[in-house]
Scaffold this motif. Structure first.
Motif, short mmCIF file in Angstrom:
data_model
loop_
_atom_site.label_atom_id
_atom_site.label_comp_id
_atom_site.label_asym_id
_atom_site.label_seq_id
_atom_site.Cartn_x
_atom_site.Cartn_y
_atom_site.Cartn_z
N MET A 147 5.43 7.20 -11.67
CA MET A 147 5.60 5.79 -11.30
C MET A 147 4.24 5.10 -11.26
O MET A 147 3.28 5.64 -10.71
CB MET A 147 6.30 5.71 -9.94
N GLU A 148 4.21 3.93 -11.84
CA GLU A 148 2.98 3.12 -11.82
C GLU A 148 2.87 2.42 -10.45
O GLU A 148 3.84 1.86 -9.96
CB GLU A 148 3.09 2.08 -12.95
N TYR A 149 1.68 2.49 -9.85
CA TYR A 149 1.45 1.79 -8.57
C TYR A 149 0.33 0.77 -8.75
O TYR A 149 -0.61 1.02 -9.51
CB TYR A 149 1.08 2.79 -7.46
N ARG A 150 0.43 -0.33 -8.01
CA ARG A 150 -0.62 -1.35 -8.08
C ARG A 150 -1.01 -1.83 -6.69
O ARG A 150 -0.17 -1.88 -5.79
CB ARG A 150 -0.15 -2.52 -8.95
N GLU A 151 -2.28 -2.21 -6.58
CA GLU A 151 -2.79 -2.62 -5.27
C GLU A 151 -2.60 -4.09 -5.00
O GLU A 151 -2.90 -4.93 -5.84
CB GLU A 151 -4.27 -2.27 -5.17
N LEU A 152 -2.10 -4.38 -3.79
CA LEU A 152 -2.00 -5.78 -3.37
C LEU A 152 -3.12 -6.04 -2.38
O LEU A 152 -4.15 -5.36 -2.42
CB LEU A 152 -0.62 -6.03 -2.74
N LYS A 153 -2.91 -6.97 -1.44
CA LYS A 153 -3.93 -7.21 -0.41
C LYS A 153 -3.69 -6.29 0.77
O LYS A 153 -2.67 -5.61 0.85
CB LYS A 153 -3.84 -8.66 0.05
N ASN A 154 -4.58 -6.30 1.73
CA ASN A 154 -4.43 -5.62 3.01
C ASN A 154 -4.20 -4.11 2.88
O ASN A 154 -3.53 -3.49 3.70
CB ASN A 154 -3.26 -6.24 3.82
N GLY A 155 -4.69 -3.53 1.77
CA GLY A 155 -4.57 -2.08 1.58
C GLY A 155 -3.19 -1.63 1.14
O GLY A 155 -2.89 -0.43 1.16
N TYR A 156 -2.34 -2.55 0.75
CA TYR A 156 -0.98 -2.17 0.33
C TYR A 156 -0.96 -1.78 -1.14
O TYR A 156 -1.61 -2.40 -1.97
CB TYR A 156 0.00 -3.33 0.59
N LYS A 157 -0.20 -0.72 -1.42
CA LYS A 157 -0.10 -0.22 -2.78
C LYS A 157 1.39 -0.06 -3.08
O LYS A 157 2.07 0.74 -2.42
CB LYS A 157 -0.82 1.13 -2.86
N SER A 158 1.87 -0.82 -4.04
CA SER A 158 3.31 -0.81 -4.30
C SER A 158 3.64 -0.23 -5.66
O SER A 158 2.84 -0.29 -6.59
CB SER A 158 3.84 -2.25 -4.24
N SER A 159 4.87 0.30 -5.74
CA SER A 159 5.37 0.71 -7.05
C SER A 159 5.53 -0.56 -7.89
O SER A 159 5.95 -1.60 -7.37
CB SER A 159 6.71 1.43 -6.90
N LEU A 160 5.19 -0.46 -9.17
CA LEU A 160 5.33 -1.64 -10.03
C LEU A 160 6.81 -2.04 -10.14
O LEU A 160 7.14 -3.22 -10.21
CB LEU A 160 4.73 -1.35 -11.42
N LEU A 161 7.70 -1.07 -10.13
CA LEU A 161 9.12 -1.38 -10.11
C LEU A 161 9.57 -1.57 -8.66
O LEU A 161 9.40 -0.68 -7.82
CB LEU A 161 9.93 -0.24 -10.75
N GLY A 162 10.10 -2.75 -8.35
CA GLY A 162 10.65 -3.01 -7.02
C GLY A 162 12.16 -3.13 -7.11
O GLY A 162 12.70 -3.58 -8.13
N TYR A 163 12.83 -2.72 -6.05
CA TYR A 163 14.30 -2.79 -6.06
C TYR A 163 14.75 -4.14 -5.50
O TYR A 163 14.56 -4.42 -4.33
CB TYR A 163 14.90 -1.65 -5.22
N GLY A 164 15.35 -4.98 -6.35
CA GLY A 164 15.89 -6.26 -5.91
C GLY A 164 17.31 -6.05 -5.40
O GLY A 164 18.18 -5.62 -6.17
N CYS A 165 17.55 -6.31 -4.13
CA CYS A 165 18.85 -5.96 -3.52
C CYS A 165 19.79 -7.16 -3.46
O CYS A 165 20.40 -7.43 -2.43
CB CYS A 165 18.63 -5.35 -2.15
N MET A 166 19.87 -7.90 -4.59
CA MET A 166 20.77 -9.06 -4.64
C MET A 166 21.95 -8.81 -5.58
O MET A 166 22.84 -9.63 -5.68
CB MET A 166 20.00 -10.33 -5.07
N ARG A 167 21.94 -7.67 -6.27
CA ARG A 167 23.06 -7.35 -7.17
C ARG A 167 23.53 -5.93 -6.91
O ARG A 167 23.62 -5.11 -7.82
CB ARG A 167 22.62 -7.49 -8.63
N LEU A 168 23.81 -5.64 -5.66
CA LEU A 168 24.23 -4.28 -5.30
C LEU A 168 25.66 -4.05 -5.80
O LEU A 168 26.41 -5.01 -6.01
CB LEU A 168 24.15 -4.13 -3.76
N PRO A 169 26.03 -2.78 -6.01
CA PRO A 169 27.40 -2.53 -6.49
C PRO A 169 28.44 -2.97 -5.45
O PRO A 169 28.19 -2.87 -4.25
CB PRO A 169 27.43 -1.02 -6.70
N LEU A 170 29.59 -3.43 -5.93
CA LEU A 170 30.62 -3.97 -5.04
C LEU A 170 31.89 -3.11 -5.06
O LEU A 170 32.12 -2.36 -6.01
CB LEU A 170 30.98 -5.40 -5.48
N MET A 171 32.69 -3.28 -4.02
CA MET A 171 34.00 -2.63 -3.96
C MET A 171 34.95 -3.40 -4.89
O MET A 171 34.58 -4.44 -5.44
CB MET A 171 34.55 -2.67 -2.53
#
Ligand code: SF4
Ligand code: SF4
Length: 375
Positions: A1-25
């Protein structure tokens, strides 16, 4: 996984999970918690550490479901992002209550990335005047918020106004290879970079449209990386920009998650030749527009209430991306009175159109085509 540095010492995965299209019943409304847990856990185990939700996603279920699932994991091993719904709060007290409830939904006592949701000039001024922008800064000073930013939907001038108004830890914009000239635009990307504000990207695949573009358009890209999916090309284009730190993808199925994990496992930015070839893809898509409407709105208001640019946007997007489901949804969201059938062909709008579009004829075509497609 590719990681990138933000501010304040935070390092995030380049892929983020957007939780607006979760699977539905099967009812099409309730979030399927079992399937969501499988998806989020697999993403986490494969290195995704940025999970983005918001107050309105899935009618409020998203924050609760994400909180419940992520609670099983060590809190310091992932980042949670959520947002203040500007349209929903009209006082400091209401904003305070929303924030408190968000902490409860997410079962946490701090938010790693907190955003003012969907800012435009008006909504930002509203939150400022109500004292909410300052209140959230106080929350940051107290450690309840670790990184403070905003998500954005307006034009470049509004973007410049907001991003320069105070010091931000990050901001979130819409950015993909066909949307370089809308909203914050490429100029906005450059400005954020110049100001040292890291970017989180939403709609990298344009709500799924860039995942389903016709084979004859994206096919020539096989010459560079055979078999790469259209979605992977779109994500790779966005990730090539170094001030992009997180790319949010709203993944609903395991297949989408697997495809995205593959793209970011050993992320390879696009070469200059690949970027140039993607620009050709963009041109090819743009050429499929049925008319040259730029959405400038000079033709508005129509005395009969027809929403001329909105009709043309749906029509043009349908032809560009052939995303039938997306077009159907857009069409269903447009009130009947704004559709072409209200047009009485007075011609007033055409005298105002700088693109010299034959609006009356084109509206007739839109109305006929949409009726054939969706009725
Ligand atoms: S021609 Fe139709 S769309 Fe244009 S202003 Fe008249 S009624 Fe409205
Ligand atoms: S004036 Fe012309 S280009 Fe502008 S929104 Fe209306 S139809 Fe589109």
């Amino acid at each position: 996984m590719e990681y990138r540095e933000l501010k304040n010492g935070y390092k995030s995965s380049l892929l983020g999970y957007g939780c607006m299209r979760l699977p539905l019943m099967d009812d099409g409304q309730t979030v399927n918690e079992v399937e969501t847990e499988k998806l989020l856990m697999k993403a986490y185990k494969n290195g995704v550490n940025y999970f983005d939700t918001a107050w309105p996603y899935h009618g409020g279920q998203s924050e609760r479901v994400v909180g419940k699932i992520m609670k099983q994991l060590p809190r310091e091993s992932f980042y949670l992002a959520t947002k203040m719904p500007a349209w929903f709060v009209n006082s400091l007290e209401e904003a305070e209550k929303v924030f408190k409830e968000q902490l409860e939904h997410l079962q946490t006592d701090y938010i790693d990335f907190y955003l003012l949701h969907a800012m435009n000039r008006g909504s930002y001024d509203k939150l400022k005047n109500l004292g909410i922008v300052d209140m959230l800064q106080t929350y940051k000073d107290e450690g309840k918020i670790k990184n403070y930013g905003f998500s954005f939907h307006d034009d470049y001038d509004a973007f410049e106004y907001i991003i320069k108004d105070r010091e931000w830890d990050f901001c979130q914009i819409q950015f993909n290879y066909v949307d370089k000239d809308t909203q914050a635009t490429m100029k906005g990307y450059e400005l954020a970079k110049e100001l040292g504000v890291p970017l989180i990207i939403m709609e990298p695949v344009k709500g799924g449209s860039l995942a389903s573009i016709p084979k004859d358009v994206i096919g020539p890209m096989d010459e560079y990386r055979p078999g790469l999916t259209p979605a992977a090309w779109a994500l790779s284009w966005v990730g090539t920009f170094d001030n992009v730190k997180v790319i949010l993808s709203g993944m609903t199925t395991m297949e989408q998650l697997d495809d995205n994990l593959e793209t970011f496992k050993e992320f390879k930015p696009l070469s200059d030749a690949e970027m140039a070839a993607m620009e050709k893809v963009n041109e090819e898509i743009t050429a499929r527009s049925q008319n040259g409407c730029t959405g400038c709105k000079y033709c508005m208001p129509c005395p009969k209430g027809v929403n001329i640019p909105r009709n043309f946007a749906i029509w043009n997007n349908y032809h560009k991306f052939m995303n039938r489901g997306g077009a159907q949804w857009e069409w269903s969201q447009m009130p009947e009175a704004e559709r072409p059938y209200s047009c009485v062909k007075c011609g007033k709008c055409e005298t105002m159109c700088p693109q010299k579009i034959n609006i009356r004829d084109d509206l007739e075509k839109v109305g006929k085509e949409m009726k054939e497609l969706f009725s």
